[in-house]
Motif scaffolding. Structure first.
Motif, PDB file in Angstrom:
ATOM      1  N   PHE A  11      28.378  34.506 -41.958  1.00  0.00           N
ATOM      2  CA  PHE A  11      27.114  34.938 -40.341  1.00  0.00           C
ATOM      3  C   PHE A  11      25.770  34.449 -40.853  1.00  0.00           C
ATOM      4  CE2 PHE A  11      31.013  36.901 -39.753  1.00  0.00           C
ATOM      5  CZ  PHE A  11      31.589  36.246 -38.856  1.00  0.00           C
ATOM      6  N   LEU A  12      25.076  34.055 -39.939  1.00  0.00           N
ATOM      7  CA  LEU A  12      23.775  33.711 -40.343  1.00  0.00           C
ATOM      8  C   LEU A  12      22.712  35.294 -39.480  1.00  0.00           C
ATOM      9  CD1 LEU A  12      20.600  32.906 -41.255  1.00  0.00           C
ATOM     10  CD2 LEU A  12      21.201  31.368 -39.460  1.00  0.00           C
ATOM     11  N   LYS A  13      22.158  36.361 -39.758  1.00  0.00           N
ATOM     12  CA  LYS A  13      21.302  36.755 -39.006  1.00  0.00           C
ATOM     13  C   LYS A  13      20.393  37.970 -39.259  1.00  0.00           C
ATOM     14  CE  LYS A  13      23.004  42.031 -38.734  1.00  0.00           C
ATOM     15  NZ  LYS A  13      21.739  42.492 -38.632  1.00  0.00           N
ATOM     16  N   VAL A  14      19.508  37.722 -38.067  1.00  0.00           N
ATOM     17  CA  VAL A  14      18.122  37.330 -37.804  1.00  0.00           C
ATOM     18  C   VAL A  14      17.746  38.630 -37.114  1.00  0.00           C
ATOM     19  CG1 VAL A  14      15.922  36.728 -37.639  1.00  0.00           C
ATOM     20  CG2 VAL A  14      17.933  35.454 -38.404  1.00  0.00           C
ATOM     21  N   GLY A  15      17.884  39.608 -37.595  1.00  0.00           N
ATOM     22  CA  GLY A  15      17.484  41.300 -36.793  1.00  0.00           C
ATOM     23  C   GLY A  15      18.871  41.636 -35.875  1.00  0.00           C
ATOM     24  N   THR A  89      26.776  42.393 -48.887  1.00  0.00           N
ATOM     25  CA  THR A  89      26.698  41.625 -47.718  1.00  0.00           C
ATOM     26  C   THR A  89      26.932  40.760 -48.091  1.00  0.00           C
ATOM     27  OG1 THR A  89      24.939  44.144 -47.064  1.00  0.00           O
ATOM     28  CG2 THR A  89      24.826  41.787 -45.997  1.00  0.00           C
ATOM     29  N   SER A  90      26.053  39.998 -48.989  1.00  0.00           N
ATOM     30  CA  SER A  90      25.511  38.381 -49.040  1.00  0.00           C
ATOM     31  C   SER A  90      26.874  37.630 -49.924  1.00  0.00           C
ATOM     32  CB  SER A  90      24.463  38.696 -50.429  1.00  0.00           C
ATOM     33  OG  SER A  90      24.556  39.177 -51.425  1.00  0.00           O
ATOM     34  N   HIS A  91      27.162  37.819 -49.409  1.00  0.00           N
ATOM     35  CA  HIS A  91      29.128  37.688 -49.483  1.00  0.00           C
ATOM     36  C   HIS A  91      29.915  36.955 -48.887  1.00  0.00           C
ATOM     37  CE1 HIS A  91      31.406  38.268 -53.644  1.00  0.00           C
ATOM     38  NE2 HIS A  91      30.747  39.132 -53.777  1.00  0.00           N
ATOM     39  N   HIS A  92      29.100  37.538 -47.615  1.00  0.00           N
ATOM     40  CA  HIS A  92      30.054  37.198 -46.062  1.00  0.00           C
ATOM     41  C   HIS A  92      28.476  36.521 -45.208  1.00  0.00           C
ATOM     42  CE1 HIS A  92      29.547  41.587 -44.776  1.00  0.00           C
ATOM     43  NE2 HIS A  92      30.487  41.435 -45.816  1.00  0.00           N
ATOM     44  N   THR A  93      27.126  37.104 -45.322  1.00  0.00           N
ATOM     45  CA  THR A  93      26.433  36.665 -44.730  1.00  0.00           C
ATOM     46  C   THR A  93      24.671  36.673 -45.143  1.00  0.00           C
ATOM     47  OG1 THR A  93      27.014  39.414 -42.981  1.00  0.00           O
ATOM     48  CG2 THR A  93      25.106  38.902 -42.790  1.00  0.00           C
ATOM     49  N   LEU A  94      24.912  36.209 -44.509  1.00  0.00           N
ATOM     50  CA  LEU A  94      23.313  35.496 -44.818  1.00  0.00           C
ATOM     51  C   LEU A  94      21.876  36.519 -44.104  1.00  0.00           C
ATOM     52  CD1 LEU A  94      23.634  31.842 -44.415  1.00  0.00           C
ATOM     53  CD2 LEU A  94      22.652  33.119 -47.077  1.00  0.00           C
ATOM     54  N   GLU A  95      21.520  37.211 -44.147  1.00  0.00           N
ATOM     55  CA  GLU A  95      20.770  38.626 -43.836  1.00  0.00           C
ATOM     56  C   GLU A  95      19.589  38.289 -43.910  1.00  0.00           C
ATOM     57  OE1 GLU A  95      20.210  42.998 -42.198  1.00  0.00           O
ATOM     58  OE2 GLU A  95      21.775  42.316 -44.058  1.00  0.00           O
ATOM     59  N   VAL A  96      18.531  37.516 -43.026  1.00  0.00           N
ATOM     60  CA  VAL A  96      17.024  37.395 -42.896  1.00  0.00           C
ATOM     61  C   VAL A  96      15.641  38.594 -43.252  1.00  0.00           C
ATOM     62  CG1 VAL A  96      14.872  35.998 -42.220  1.00  0.00           C
ATOM     63  CG2 VAL A  96      17.504  35.332 -42.005  1.00  0.00           C
ATOM     64  N   ASP A  97      15.556  38.336 -45.055  1.00  0.00           N
ATOM     65  CA  ASP A  97      14.689  39.251 -45.089  1.00  0.00           C
ATOM     66  C   ASP A  97      13.593  39.221 -44.851  1.00  0.00           C
ATOM     67  OD1 ASP A  97      16.750  40.056 -47.168  1.00  0.00           O
ATOM     68  OD2 ASP A  97      16.578  38.849 -49.054  1.00  0.00           O
ATOM     69  N   GLY A  98      12.565  37.353 -44.387  1.00  0.00           N
ATOM     70  CA  GLY A  98      11.926  37.486 -43.940  1.00  0.00           C
ATOM     71  C   GLY A  98      11.683  36.115 -43.376  1.00  0.00           C
ATOM     72  N   PHE A  99      10.315  35.972 -42.950  1.00  0.00           N
ATOM     73  CA  PHE A  99      10.399  34.049 -42.919  1.00  0.00           C
ATOM     74  C   PHE A  99       8.571  33.223 -43.426  1.00  0.00           C
ATOM     75  CE2 PHE A  99      12.021  35.048 -38.659  1.00  0.00           C
ATOM     76  CZ  PHE A  99      13.112  34.793 -38.805  1.00  0.00           C
ATOM     77  N   VAL A 100       8.826  32.885 -44.079  1.00  0.00           N
ATOM     78  CA  VAL A 100       7.541  32.606 -45.179  1.00  0.00           C
ATOM     79  C   VAL A 100       7.509  30.460 -44.232  1.00  0.00           C
ATOM     80  CG1 VAL A 100       8.254  33.205 -46.525  1.00  0.00           C
ATOM     81  CG2 VAL A 100       9.443  31.609 -46.506  1.00  0.00           C
ATOM     82  N   ALA A 101       6.177  30.627 -44.170  1.00  0.00           N
ATOM     83  CA  ALA A 101       5.603  28.859 -43.600  1.00  0.00           C
ATOM     84  C   ALA A 101       6.019  27.768 -44.784  1.00  0.00           C
ATOM     85  CB  ALA A 101       3.797  29.227 -43.719  1.00  0.00           C
ATOM     86  N   ILE A 102       6.944  26.838 -44.231  1.00  0.00           N
ATOM     87  CA  ILE A 102       7.462  26.274 -44.986  1.00  0.00           C
ATOM     88  C   ILE A 102       5.640  25.225 -46.256  1.00  0.00           C
ATOM     89  CG2 ILE A 102       7.707  23.737 -44.493  1.00  0.00           C
ATOM     90  CD1 ILE A 102       9.645  24.905 -42.027  1.00  0.00           C
ATOM     91  N   ASP A 103       4.719  25.011 -45.643  1.00  0.00           N
ATOM     92  CA  ASP A 103       3.636  24.575 -46.617  1.00  0.00           C
ATOM     93  C   ASP A 103       3.640  25.371 -48.031  1.00  0.00           C
ATOM     94  OD1 ASP A 103       3.708  22.813 -44.994  1.00  0.00           O
ATOM     95  OD2 ASP A 103       2.180  23.469 -43.205  1.00  0.00           O
ATOM     96  N   ASP A 104       4.159  26.532 -47.884  1.00  0.00           N
ATOM     97  CA  ASP A 104       3.739  27.107 -48.805  1.00  0.00           C
ATOM     98  C   ASP A 104       4.324  27.456 -50.074  1.00  0.00           C
ATOM     99  OD1 ASP A 104       1.559  28.454 -47.168  1.00  0.00           O
ATOM    100  OD2 ASP A 104       1.767  30.643 -46.578  1.00  0.00           O
TER     101      ASP A 104
END
Length: 274
Positions: A11-15, A89-104
């Motif tokens: 699973f991909l989890k954002v909030g 958790t990371s065995h079955h979930t991609l829990e998003v810690d935060g977002f970064v600018a692609i250019d960075d």
């Protein structure tokens, strides 16, 4: 066409937003030359085996166990079930810690890519909304995942109709550029040479097109193997490059001529006023 084989399902989890996803390998070794190790005496392939350092005898698979060297020569035995019980958790979930600018994103840290696709039709709406929102903001998601029994830091970014997940090297794996560049002197440039080099660069500006990339070493291996198969002499090796350039200005001007580029027009002398 057969559906791509997933190397990870989860699973991909954002909030509070969660959607099922699959990871599919984005690279392949198909077409690469692979060698087997042969016994020179009879020409038959040899097999690798785990050998006991004390007795020199081959250890059967059922008697093999992972071990961690706690002290010199002293090992802690780790059972497979002990590893399986690590319910991360990371065995079955991609829990998003935060977002970064692609250019960075520092490209030195990027390692192995995987495509990310919705797990099924029910996950498609959430997946597509997340991807489109990230694309508009030009950001990548930071997360971690367990792949092949190892935890890996990753970034996930929009890519076409899906997303691209890329494994990251850890900071400890990277060598600081300061430690490599510290002995380099601050350069001083001749403006005329810079201008000539710029003309040469302008002539060779192109688009980033990986389909045009060639693995010259792989090509040379294939040519050598083909020649041996046909009983011919192997291709001649490419001669090594010459020594360092001594007269850079002359070499740059020769390069311009070779590319059919005219050197900069010489400035006309200023007219004297009457």
């Amino acid at each position: 066409m057969a559906a791509p084989r997933a190397v990870w399902n989860g699973f991909l989890k954002v909030g509070s937003v969660t959607c099922g996803v699959k990871l599919v390998g984005a690279t392949t070794e198909t077409g690469k030359v692979h060698f087997k190790i042969l016994n020179r005496k009879d020409g038959l392939p040899v097999k690798s085996a785990y050998v006991d350092e004390g007795t020199g005898e081959v250890v059967p698979a059922e008697d093999q166990i992972k071990g961690y060297e706690a002290d010199k020569g002293e090992f802690l035995e780790i059972e497979p079930d002990e590893i399986k019980k690590l319910k991360l958790t990371s065995h079955h979930t991609l829990e998003v810690d935060g977002f970064v600018a692609i250019d960075d994103i520092d490209t030195r840290y990027l390692e192995k890519p995987y495509y990310v696709i919705p797990a099924d039709g029910a996950a498609a709406e959430s997946f597509n909304v997340l991807r489109e929102a990230m694309a508009k903001k030009r950001v990548a998601a930071r997360s971690c995942v367990v792949l092949y029994q190892r935890g890996r830091e990753v970034v996930i970014q929009p890519f076409g109709k899906g997303m691209l997940l890329t494994e990251l090297r850890t900071h400890n794996e990277m060598i600081s550029e300061e430690s490599v560049f510290e002995d380099l002197n601050s350069p001083k440039f001749d403006n005329d040479l810079l201008e000539i080099a710029g003309l040469l660069i302008d002539k060779k500006v192109t688009k980033f097109d990986p389909s045009k990339f060639e693995d010259t070493y792989e090509d040379a291996l294939i040519a050598m193997i083909d020649a041996k198969r046909k009983g011919k002499k192997p291709p001649k090796p490419t001669p090594p490059p010459k020594e360092n350039v001594v007269d850079l200005a002359t070499v740059l001007k020769k390069s311009l001529a070779k590319e059919g580029i005219k050197d900069r027009p010489k400035a006309k002398p200023a007219r004297k006023s009457a």
